[in-house]
Enzyme design. Structure first.
Site, PDB file in Angstrom:
ATOM      1  N   ASP A  65       0.863  -1.172   0.000  1.00  0.00           N
ATOM      2  CA  ASP A  65       0.000   0.000   0.000  1.00  0.00           C
ATOM      3  C   ASP A  65       0.912   1.239   0.000  1.00  0.00           C
ATOM      4  O   ASP A  65       2.121   1.112   0.255  1.00  0.00           O
ATOM      5  CB  ASP A  65      -0.849  -0.054   1.275  1.00  0.00           C
ATOM      6  CG  ASP A  65      -1.580   1.227   1.550  1.00  0.00           C
ATOM      7  OD1 ASP A  65      -2.299   1.685   0.663  1.00  0.00           O
ATOM      8  OD2 ASP A  65      -1.427   1.786   2.660  1.00  0.00           O
ATOM      9  N   ASP A  67      -0.178   5.154   0.978  1.00  0.00           N
ATOM     10  CA  ASP A  67      -0.411   6.142   2.032  1.00  0.00           C
ATOM     11  C   ASP A  67      -0.367   5.517   3.413  1.00  0.00           C
ATOM     12  O   ASP A  67      -1.088   4.555   3.700  1.00  0.00           O
ATOM     13  CB  ASP A  67      -1.789   6.805   1.836  1.00  0.00           C
ATOM     14  CG  ASP A  67      -1.807   7.740   0.643  1.00  0.00           C
ATOM     15  OD1 ASP A  67      -0.965   8.645   0.604  1.00  0.00           O
ATOM     16  OD2 ASP A  67      -2.653   7.542  -0.248  1.00  0.00           O
TER      17      ASP A  67
END
Ligand code: TMP
Ligand code: MG
Length: 318
Positions: A65, A67
């Protein structure tokens, strides 16, 4: 099976061997003994890491991922922006829109991380959040040529040790898929400005569609939000097919939704998941420990993923 444990001459050596082996991995990856590391099943983690090491870097792919996983959650006690929040800049949007985006964040972020709601309950809210923000950005006629400057002026930062992580993967030719519900154009600019947008990096994210004069007019493809990454993964079957000779997956995330990022992998042999628990620690600790193999509590560094990666991609001693 039970009998074995009652025969003293087997019981003791087996126990000793296991203890030595535990000690071995502990000293080989001392980062796993850090106080911020929580592990539900230490033997499973150790076995998986050993198996991944035996298979080597050629069998590995990394899915992460962006953020609050590759990028920092906080620095010196101050929150760092997500890719969406990097756009909160006078260069790109007016004060009224900035205020609206912040209000939307204050309304929906608590829902995103609420430990008492199910994913099904959260889904419609996430769609509403992303859709409202994207519509607002389109209305603001965001200009492509100002994005790099907005990233430069922002306080976005990658986690400490990020360079070792990206460089090691590139060096070992291990593909890194960055799977983000953030903004692809911004994410690419962040890693480019940090000099780690290497050729082994592939990004799946929400990309902006600009008109001929470079003004934002729409978003491309299917919307990706925190809890529909499984559907996103299945839509990118071609990417995963290309990597079908790599059955071992190291997955990094900070939301429980990130665990579905590997659902598109064609054939998995060993998967090791590492979850950053940044916020609402006490409320979410139990569910994170039950869902991720390794949980890193309020750890702003890449120390643990780097140590594991280094171990997996180094040939075992003969
Ligand atoms: P990720 O999948 O790369 O972590 O990106 C999604 C994160 O972005 C998620 O945690 C919510 C956050 N977000 C904002 O901070 N502001 C916004 O306006 C939106 C729509 C999402
Ligand atoms: Mg995230």
């Amino acid at each position: 099976m039970k009998m074995i444990y009652h025969i003293p001459w087997i019981y003791l050596p087996v126990r000793t061997a296991l203890a030595i082996w535990h000690q071995l991995t502990k000293s080989e990856i001392p980062e796993l003994a850090k106080a911020s590391v929580l592990i539900r099943d230490r033997s499973r983690v150790e076995e998986t890491i050993q198996a991944m090491q035996r298979a080597g870097p050629d069998a590995l792919q990394v899915i992460s991922d962006f953020d609050m996983t590759l990028s920092r959650f906080a620095h010196n006690g101050k929150r760092c922006p997500t890719t969406h929040n990097i756009l909160d800049n006078d260069l790109l949007i007016n004060d009224a829109s900035k205020k609206m985006i912040r209000e939307l964040l204050n309304r929906y972020y608590p829902i995103e991380i609420d430990a008492t709601r199910t994913v099904e309950e959260k889904l419609p809210h996430m769609v509403e959040w992303w859709t409202s923000v994207h519509e607002l950005l389109i209305q603001q006629k965001i200009r492509r040529d100002l994005l790099a400057q907005a990233v430069k002026q922002s306080s976005a930062m990658l986690r400490e040790g990020y360079k070792v992580f990206f460089d090691r993967l590139q060096e070992q030719q291990v593909p890194l898929l960055i799977f983000s519900a953030g903004l692809g154009d911004i994410l690419e600019e962040v890693i480019r400005q940090n000099h780690v947008f290497h050729p082994n990096v592939h990004v799946i994210s929400n990309y902006m569609d600009f008109d001929q004069s470079g003004v934002l007019r729409a978003f491309k493809g299917q919307l990706i939000h925190t809890f529909n990454k499984r559907e996103g993964a299945l839509l990118h079957a071609a990417h995963f097919r290309e990597l079908q000779e790599r059955p071992n997956v190291l997955l990094l995330g900070d939301s429980l939704g990130d665990l579905t990022m590997a659902d598109g992998v064609v054939h998995t042999q060993h998967t090791l998941t590492i979850g950053f628990l940044n916020d609402q620690v006490e409320e979410r600790k139990e569910s994170y420990v039950n869902s991720y193999d390794i949980v890193l509590v309020k750890d702003e560094s890449m120390d643990v993923p780097n140590a594991i990666l280094n171990y997996i991609t180094t040939a075992p001693a003969k």
